[in-house]
Scaffold this motif. Structure first.
Motif, mmCIF file in Angstrom:
data_model
loop_
_atom_site.group_PDB
_atom_site.id
_atom_site.type_symbol
_atom_site.label_atom_id
_atom_site.label_comp_id
_atom_site.label_asym_id
_atom_site.label_seq_id
_atom_site.Cartn_x
_atom_site.Cartn_y
_atom_site.Cartn_z
ATOM 1 N N TYR A 256 0.700 -1.069 -0.024
ATOM 2 C CA TYR A 256 0.173 -0.093 -0.153
ATOM 3 C C TYR A 256 0.928 1.209 -0.010
ATOM 4 O O TYR A 256 0.646 2.274 -0.852
ATOM 5 N N ALA A 257 1.871 1.280 0.766
ATOM 6 C CA ALA A 257 2.910 2.249 0.966
ATOM 7 C C ALA A 257 3.415 2.634 -0.283
ATOM 8 O O ALA A 257 3.542 3.946 -0.698
ATOM 9 N N ILE A 258 4.036 1.631 -0.865
ATOM 10 C CA ILE A 258 4.965 1.908 -2.136
ATOM 11 C C ILE A 258 3.950 2.162 -3.262
ATOM 12 O O ILE A 258 4.454 3.026 -4.042
ATOM 13 N N THR A 259 2.908 1.741 -3.257
ATOM 14 C CA THR A 259 1.845 2.022 -4.484
ATOM 15 C C THR A 259 1.381 3.583 -4.282
ATOM 16 O O THR A 259 1.032 4.181 -5.136
ATOM 17 N N ALA A 260 1.356 4.081 -3.100
ATOM 18 C CA ALA A 260 1.086 5.202 -2.895
ATOM 19 C C ALA A 260 2.123 6.357 -3.610
ATOM 20 O O ALA A 260 1.686 7.292 -4.253
ATOM 21 N N ILE A 261 3.257 6.034 -3.678
ATOM 22 C CA ILE A 261 4.300 6.916 -4.207
ATOM 23 C C ILE A 261 4.042 6.702 -5.873
ATOM 24 O O ILE A 261 4.176 7.396 -6.551
ATOM 25 N N THR A 325 14.681 -1.925 1.211
ATOM 26 C CA THR A 325 15.027 -0.792 2.194
ATOM 27 C C THR A 325 15.802 0.194 1.463
ATOM 28 O O THR A 325 15.726 1.337 1.647
ATOM 29 N N ILE A 326 17.144 0.031 0.844
ATOM 30 C CA ILE A 326 17.793 1.008 0.134
ATOM 31 C C ILE A 326 17.132 1.907 -0.871
ATOM 32 O O ILE A 326 17.169 2.992 -0.815
ATOM 33 N N GLY A 327 16.279 1.097 -1.508
ATOM 34 C CA GLY A 327 15.445 1.848 -2.733
ATOM 35 C C GLY A 327 14.274 2.764 -1.938
ATOM 36 O O GLY A 327 13.991 4.015 -2.396
ATOM 37 N N LEU A 329 14.361 4.110 1.029
ATOM 38 C CA LEU A 329 14.821 5.214 1.662
ATOM 39 C C LEU A 329 15.439 6.409 0.464
ATOM 40 O O LEU A 329 15.012 7.739 0.837
ATOM 41 N N LEU A 330 15.801 6.025 -0.530
ATOM 42 C CA LEU A 330 15.771 7.032 -1.687
ATOM 43 C C LEU A 330 14.633 7.494 -1.991
ATOM 44 O O LEU A 330 14.705 8.830 -2.126
ATOM 45 N N SER A 331 13.725 6.957 -2.049
ATOM 46 C CA SER A 331 12.391 7.410 -2.694
ATOM 47 C C SER A 331 11.765 8.401 -1.707
ATOM 48 O O SER A 331 11.026 9.220 -2.282
ATOM 49 N N SER A 332 12.057 8.140 -0.571
ATOM 50 C CA SER A 332 11.421 9.218 0.539
ATOM 51 C C SER A 332 12.145 10.677 0.255
ATOM 52 O O SER A 332 11.865 11.431 0.744
ATOM 53 N N GLY A 333 13.415 10.753 -0.363
ATOM 54 C CA GLY A 333 14.083 11.869 -0.884
ATOM 55 C C GLY A 333 13.173 12.938 -1.483
ATOM 56 O O GLY A 333 13.331 13.981 -1.657
ATOM 57 N N ILE A 334 11.871 12.436 -1.974
ATOM 58 C CA ILE A 334 11.004 13.296 -2.877
ATOM 59 C C ILE A 334 10.471 14.285 -1.797
ATOM 60 O O ILE A 334 10.301 15.406 -2.462
ATOM 61 N N MET A 335 10.601 14.264 -0.643
ATOM 62 C CA MET A 335 10.310 15.329 0.269
ATOM 63 C C MET A 335 11.257 16.636 0.232
ATOM 64 O O MET A 335 10.659 17.697 0.407
ATOM 65 N N LEU A 336 12.454 16.449 -0.422
ATOM 66 C CA LEU A 336 13.224 17.434 -0.632
ATOM 67 C C LEU A 336 12.767 18.383 -1.823
ATOM 68 O O LEU A 336 13.161 19.775 -1.607
ATOM 69 N N LEU A 417 6.581 10.361 3.258
ATOM 70 C CA LEU A 417 6.475 9.245 4.345
ATOM 71 C C LEU A 417 5.836 8.147 3.997
ATOM 72 O O LEU A 417 6.412 7.039 4.910
ATOM 73 N N HIS A 418 5.536 7.720 2.910
ATOM 74 C CA HIS A 418 5.113 6.115 2.583
ATOM 75 C C HIS A 418 6.226 5.353 2.371
ATOM 76 O O HIS A 418 5.919 4.070 2.772
ATOM 77 N N GLY A 419 7.536 5.879 1.753
ATOM 78 C CA GLY A 419 8.311 5.016 1.868
ATOM 79 C C GLY A 419 9.011 4.383 3.057
ATOM 80 O O GLY A 419 9.228 3.274 3.211
ATOM 81 N N LEU A 420 8.878 5.345 4.009
ATOM 82 C CA LEU A 420 9.568 5.048 5.659
ATOM 83 C C LEU A 420 8.461 3.756 6.148
ATOM 84 O O LEU A 420 8.906 3.262 6.902
ATOM 85 N N ILE A 421 6.885 4.299 5.937
ATOM 86 C CA ILE A 421 6.170 3.126 6.320
ATOM 87 C C ILE A 421 6.393 1.828 5.715
ATOM 88 O O ILE A 421 6.572 0.708 6.471
#
Length: 443
Positions: A256-261, A325-327, A329-336, A417-421
């Motif tokens: 669910y969290a990955i698909t939100a991205i 996990t690696i991927g 973490l990088l995807s959460s960088g969209i917040m920047l 935030l969904h990547g961290l979830i």
């Protein structure tokens, strides 16, 4: 059998993978037609951002609700028939959307057509899990699942510029008509060239022996298996048993969290580029292809990395969870992107985040590794249905956030935030990865 011998056993598993990957490429392209045509529809038909959010969401409502029956049909009828029927019907729905401007209530017509699109696209995910489980040994499923999953990025890289060009040159209507017509052509190729392992007219005995020895479920779709499943179909108790398995529940939450991205990219991303970078939809289409290409590279490379880890460690858990996990973490960088103003930096961060999203998207490989063998289609259906409830929530939430603030700042934080979830779910809830066994409910 040594790795040097693998190329000589045959190649038809790769043909099957190519076909289901192309089907997903078109499926993703057709659901993204609205994101490209959206600005033109808003201007010409007078649809506001909240209504556009509802149109995006309408697809996901139907897509989610269609997955359980779609998975049941895949287990009952097999991947070939269900994908064929779905492909023909969703292509017709896409084609018809090009004519809503001639109707008295275009908003209602678009809602209905997006619902139909969602229903008819829902067999693709469950069918893909079945295809990968049937055709690929465990040692190759990381690559197979990653190649399949990369179709969503490949689709955006190929079709977003094409649809942007069609929109710019001929109008938003032709985004739908051209994509719908191409889908009908693909249906001809699917019915001619896809076969299950036990019924393939050209596959060699060596290839069947190789993939069977590696754990491929080559008897899926065989005459004996088809008779058994067609007689009863998946049982309700088996379906409910999925939700008593902590590992599978954790995988579902993470999806669910990955698909939100994903849904940010296939719904609001072109509009975000138009509004934030002050460019037209033609340029937005080409710029949107850059993160998509990065996502495709990430999506393919993670399969090789994951299978390499599996060979080195012998641990399915380490091999799948590490790249996820690696991927993510990088995807959460969209917040920047919410705090930078440089257009080139925004495109770079989006590309890095989309690379990470691709690198962390091993969900279909994980399902092929862990789904109970009796109900792989249904498990894939539940997995994709729960994941795509994000398609209901995400476009609507972004629509309201943008309407309230006039910017995408809070929307970008919401997505990141969904990547961290998802990382939390894989490491805290899922536990060790293994083939699930569905047990009856306690009395």
């Amino acid at each position: 059998m040594t790795e040097a011998q693998v190329p000589r056993v045959g190649h038809y598993r790769y043909v099957s993978l190519a076909l289901i990957t192309i089907v997903l490429t078109f499926s993703t392209g057709d659901r993204a037609t609205m994101s490209v045509a959206g600005p033109g529809i808003v201007d010409e038909l007078g649809i506001d951002p909240v209504e556009l959010g509802w149109i995006f969401s309408a697809f996901a409502w139907a897509y989610v609700l269609g997955h359980l029956p779609a998975g049941w049909l895949v287990d009952k009828l097999g991947a070939k028939k269900t994908v064929l029927f779905g492909l023909v019907l969703w292509s017709i729905s896409t084609f018809a959307a090009g004519f809503v401007g001639h109707l008295a209530f275009p908003f209602v017509a678009l809602l209905c057509l997006r619902v139909m699109l969602g229903i008819f696209e829902s067999p693709v995910g469950p069918a893909s899990a079945r295809v990968i489980a049937a055709w690929f040994p465990s040692s190759e499923r990381g690559v197979a699942g990653a190649v399949f999953n990369s179709a969503q990025y490949l689709s955006l890289a190929i079709f977003t510029p094409l649809m942007g060009w069609l929109n710019h040159m001929f109008g938003w209507e032709h985004v739908f008509t051209v994509m719908g017509a191409l889908g009908l052509v693909l249906a001809v190729f699917w019915v001619k060239f896809y076969h299950v392992p036990s019924r393939h007219p050209q596959v060699t005995g060596a290839e069947i022996d190789y993939i069977r020895a590696g754990g491929a479920l080559v008897d899926l779709g065989s005459a004996a298996e088809s008779v058994t499943v067609a007689r009863r179909g998946p049982k309700t108790s088996e379906i409910l048993g999925l939700f008593r398995n902590r590992m599978l529940v954790g995988i579902f939450i993470a999806q669910y969290a990955i698909t939100a991205i994903t849904w940010f990219y296939v719904s609001w991303f072109p509009t975000y580029l138009v509004k934030t970078l002050s460019i037209n939809i033609l340029n937005a289409g080409f710029i949107a292809a850059l993160p998509a290409i990065a996502g495709c590279v990430g999506g393919v490379s993670t399969g090789f990395f994951s299978d390499w880890l599996l060979r080195r460690t012998g641990s399915l858990t380490i091999a799948r969870k590490t790249p996820i996990t690696i991927g993510l973490l990088l995807s959460s960088g969209i917040m920047l992107c919410a705090v930078v103003t440089s257009p080139s930096m925004i495109v770079f961060l989006m590309s890095l985040a989309f690379f990470g999203k691709g690198f962390g998207s091993l969900g279909w490989t994980v399902i092929a590794d862990t789904a109970p063998r009796e109900i792989i289609g249904v498990t894939g259906g539940v997995f994709n249905a729960i994941g795509n409830t994000a398609g209901i929530v995400t476009p609507l939430v972004i629509g309201y956030l943008v309407a309230a603030s006039g910017t995408f700042t809070s929307a970008l934080v919401f997505i990141g935030l969904h990547g961290l979830i998802a990382i939390f779910s894989y490491w805290v809830i899922v536990g060790p990865l293994e083939r699930a066994v569905i047990r009856p409910a306690p009395r």
